[in-house]
Scaffold this motif. Structure first.
Motif, PDB file in Angstrom:
ATOM      1  N   GLU A 129       0.810  -1.224   0.000  1.00 14.74           N
ATOM      2  CA  GLU A 129       0.000   0.000   0.000  1.00 14.74           C
ATOM      3  C   GLU A 129       0.838   1.266   0.000  1.00 14.74           C
ATOM      4  O   GLU A 129       0.394   2.309  -0.456  1.00 14.74           O
ATOM      5  CB  GLU A 129      -0.980  -0.013   1.179  1.00 14.74           C
ATOM      6  N   SER A 130       2.061   1.171   0.530  1.00 12.74           N
ATOM      7  CA  SER A 130       2.899   2.384   0.517  1.00 12.74           C
ATOM      8  C   SER A 130       3.630   2.511  -0.825  1.00 12.74           C
ATOM      9  O   SER A 130       4.445   3.405  -1.017  1.00 12.74           O
ATOM     10  CB  SER A 130       3.896   2.353   1.677  1.00 12.74           C
ATOM     11  N   HIS A 131       3.328   1.593  -1.747  1.00 19.15           N
ATOM     12  CA  HIS A 131       3.891   1.623  -3.110  1.00 19.15           C
ATOM     13  C   HIS A 131       5.419   1.722  -3.117  1.00 19.15           C
ATOM     14  O   HIS A 131       5.996   2.467  -3.897  1.00 19.15           O
ATOM     15  CB  HIS A 131       3.239   2.743  -3.932  1.00 19.15           C
ATOM     16  N   VAL A 132       6.037   0.953  -2.227  1.00 16.46           N
ATOM     17  CA  VAL A 132       7.499   0.827  -2.248  1.00 16.46           C
ATOM     18  C   VAL A 132       7.858   0.121  -3.563  1.00 16.46           C
ATOM     19  O   VAL A 132       7.189  -0.839  -3.943  1.00 16.46           O
ATOM     20  CB  VAL A 132       7.977  -0.043  -1.050  1.00 16.46           C
ATOM     21  N   PRO A 133       8.899   0.598  -4.284  1.00 16.02           N
ATOM     22  CA  PRO A 133       9.274  -0.093  -5.522  1.00 16.02           C
ATOM     23  C   PRO A 133       9.865  -1.473  -5.211  1.00 16.02           C
ATOM     24  O   PRO A 133      10.977  -1.583  -4.705  1.00 16.02           O
ATOM     25  CB  PRO A 133      10.315   0.830  -6.161  1.00 16.02           C
ATOM     26  N   ILE A 134       9.084  -2.504  -5.495  1.00 17.28           N
ATOM     27  CA  ILE A 134       9.486  -3.867  -5.145  1.00 17.28           C
ATOM     28  C   ILE A 134       9.379  -4.751  -6.374  1.00 17.28           C
ATOM     29  O   ILE A 134       8.416  -4.675  -7.127  1.00 17.28           O
ATOM     30  CB  ILE A 134       8.556  -4.428  -4.039  1.00 17.28           C
ATOM     31  N   GLU A 135      10.390  -5.586  -6.555  1.00 16.23           N
ATOM     32  CA  GLU A 135      10.340  -6.570  -7.640  1.00 16.23           C
ATOM     33  C   GLU A 135       9.610  -7.818  -7.146  1.00 16.23           C
ATOM     34  O   GLU A 135       8.717  -8.337  -7.796  1.00 16.23           O
ATOM     35  CB  GLU A 135      11.775  -6.913  -8.048  1.00 16.23           C
ATOM     36  N   SER A 136      10.022  -8.282  -5.954  1.00 19.08           N
ATOM     37  CA  SER A 136       9.367  -9.468  -5.390  1.00 19.08           C
ATOM     38  C   SER A 136       9.546  -9.494  -3.875  1.00 19.08           C
ATOM     39  O   SER A 136      10.459  -8.878  -3.332  1.00 19.08           O
ATOM     40  CB  SER A 136       9.979 -10.738  -5.987  1.00 19.08           C
ATOM     41  N   ALA A 144      -6.163  -8.926  -1.882  1.00 18.50           N
ATOM     42  CA  ALA A 144      -5.167  -7.844  -1.846  1.00 18.50           C
ATOM     43  C   ALA A 144      -3.853  -8.317  -2.451  1.00 18.50           C
ATOM     44  O   ALA A 144      -3.258  -7.636  -3.289  1.00 18.50           O
ATOM     45  CB  ALA A 144      -4.956  -7.384  -0.414  1.00 18.50           C
ATOM     46  N   VAL A 145      -3.400  -9.500  -2.033  1.00 25.59           N
ATOM     47  CA  VAL A 145      -2.132 -10.017  -2.559  1.00 25.59           C
ATOM     48  C   VAL A 145      -2.219 -10.184  -4.076  1.00 25.59           C
ATOM     49  O   VAL A 145      -1.322  -9.796  -4.820  1.00 25.59           O
ATOM     50  CB  VAL A 145      -1.754 -11.356  -1.867  1.00 25.59           C
ATOM     51  N   GLN A 146      -3.345 -10.742  -4.547  1.00 24.06           N
ATOM     52  CA  GLN A 146      -3.467 -11.013  -5.980  1.00 24.06           C
ATOM     53  C   GLN A 146      -3.666  -9.747  -6.816  1.00 24.06           C
ATOM     54  O   GLN A 146      -3.373  -9.728  -8.008  1.00 24.06           O
ATOM     55  CB  GLN A 146      -4.586 -12.037  -6.226  1.00 24.06           C
ATOM     56  N   TYR A 147      -4.135  -8.689  -6.168  1.00 22.13           N
ATOM     57  CA  TYR A 147      -4.247  -7.400  -6.870  1.00 22.13           C
ATOM     58  C   TYR A 147      -2.845  -6.838  -7.146  1.00 22.13           C
ATOM     59  O   TYR A 147      -2.577  -6.290  -8.204  1.00 22.13           O
ATOM     60  CB  TYR A 147      -5.056  -6.414  -6.022  1.00 22.13           C
ATOM     61  N   TYR A 148      -1.966  -7.002  -6.172  1.00 22.53           N
ATOM     62  CA  TYR A 148      -0.631  -6.404  -6.293  1.00 22.53           C
ATOM     63  C   TYR A 148       0.420  -7.332  -6.899  1.00 22.53           C
ATOM     64  O   TYR A 148       1.420  -6.869  -7.445  1.00 22.53           O
ATOM     65  CB  TYR A 148      -0.125  -5.967  -4.912  1.00 22.53           C
ATOM     66  N   ALA A 149       0.222  -8.650  -6.762  1.00 24.86           N
ATOM     67  CA  ALA A 149       1.314  -9.562  -7.117  1.00 24.86           C
ATOM     68  C   ALA A 149       0.815 -10.934  -7.549  1.00 24.86           C
ATOM     69  O   ALA A 149      -0.344 -11.283  -7.354  1.00 24.86           O
ATOM     70  CB  ALA A 149       2.236  -9.725  -5.899  1.00 24.86           C
ATOM     71  N   LYS A 150       1.757 -11.696  -8.114  1.00 28.20           N
ATOM     72  CA  LYS A 150       1.443 -13.086  -8.474  1.00 28.20           C
ATOM     73  C   LYS A 150       2.048 -13.982  -7.381  1.00 28.20           C
ATOM     74  O   LYS A 150       3.270 -14.037  -7.207  1.00 28.20           O
ATOM     75  CB  LYS A 150       2.087 -13.399  -9.819  1.00 28.20           C
ATOM     76  N   PRO A 151       1.178 -14.678  -6.603  1.00 20.22           N
ATOM     77  CA  PRO A 151       1.695 -15.504  -5.506  1.00 20.22           C
ATOM     78  C   PRO A 151       2.026 -16.923  -5.961  1.00 20.22           C
ATOM     79  O   PRO A 151       1.299 -17.499  -6.766  1.00 20.22           O
ATOM     80  CB  PRO A 151       0.534 -15.526  -4.503  1.00 20.22           C
TER      81      PRO A 151
END
Length: 290
Positions: free
Chosen positions: A140-147, A175-182
């Motif tokens: 949510e803080s939109h930290v630039p993260i690759e994984s 929430a996880v699936q909105y932001y990333a592929k788990p």
């Protein structure tokens, strides 16, 4: 280097410092070199990478990260572990030990200073009670993260990757699936830790999406709808939203939006997909502007 993934070496360090495990921090140290190697390879840590490690403990995984990454920032909340980390990581010049609560830290600033704002990799062995706030805080803080590659309780890992209609499906899954592929990359039995936890764990890698898989006008509103619909699982979606203090739509507006989506008024939140929650949020946003 005395590899801490070897149980004897972990015991020696703990005895040397007369360390007591803190229940409030949910401390379980990893004592299995195979699992450590699996985590490093799943995280894909390369020599140009800046890695943020959350909860390094006595430095077991940090040693491996230092061997593979350009630089590591290890954030540890327990001040009693700081002298231990300074000792176990003393041979590495590419690690910064930070005594802080990760939830209160300005990670964006750290990334700016240490990695010129470019995407970082996050690796962690997280205690159960704080997994969700940490992951959500990072996203949510939109930290630039690759994984984000993390060890969590098995049931939490399952929850992150399931779809609608299953009992584990909930706000965290969406929430996880909105932001990333788990992706679960390893199952880890209790005997790989000291002290032994009561339940099994799993390593899960969350690869951040370049673009969210759904288009939503108001991200915050969508998540408020998701939270409200899972807060009272037994209720229909309409009643769940109607009872939520932070949702200001009338029953009629909600029913009308569901109708437009071809859904009955007695539908339950746990049957909706991420796409449907996004559409519902967008439709409601159009019914009246704040």
């Amino acid at each position: 280097m005395a590899t801490l993934g070897n149980p004897q070496n972990t015991i020696a360090v703990l005895q040397k410092y007369k360390f007591n495990f803190q229940k409030k921090f949910g401390q379980n140290f990893l004592i299995d070199t195979h699992v450590l190697e699996k985590i490093i390879s799943a995280a894909g840590v390369r020599e140009e990478d800046f890695v943020l490690e959350i909860g390094p403990g006595i430095g077991t995984m940090t040693q491996y990260l230092c061997e593979h990454a350009r630089e590591v920032a290890a954030v540890e909340i327990d001040k009693n572990l700081i002298p231990i980390l300074q000792d176990t990581l003393s041979i590495y010049g590419n690690v910064q030990i930070i005594q802080q609560d990760i939830l209160k830290m300005d990670i964006n600033r750290l990334v700016q200073e240490k990695n010129q704002g470019k995407s970082i990799k996050v690796v962690a062995n997280l205690p159960y009670y704080i997994t969700t706030p940490i992951i959500m805080g990072l996203f949510e803080s939109h930290v630039p993260i690759e994984s984000i590659t993390i060890m969590v309780q098995k049931e939490v890992a399952d929850r992150m990757q399931v779809g609608p209609g299953t009992k584990d499906y909930g706000a965290l899954s969406l929430a996880v699936q909105y932001y990333a592929k788990p992706e679960i990359v390893a199952h880890v039995p209790p005997n790989c830790f000291m002290p032994r936890p009561k339940v099994g764990s799993a390593v899960i890698r969350l690869t951040k999406h370049k673009q969210p898989p759904v288009q939503v006008v108001q991200e915050r509103q969508m998540f408020a709808l998701i939270r409200a619909s899972f807060n009272q699982r037994r209720k229909t979606l309409v009643n769940g939203l109607n009872n939520a203090p932070d949702i200001f739509y009338s029953k009629e507006e909600i029913v009308q939006a569901l109708e437009e989506m071809g859904l009955p008024p007695n539908v339950r939140g746990e049957t909706l997909t991420l796409e449907q929650f996004a559409r519902l949020s967008n439709l409601l946003g159009m019914t009246h502007t704040e």
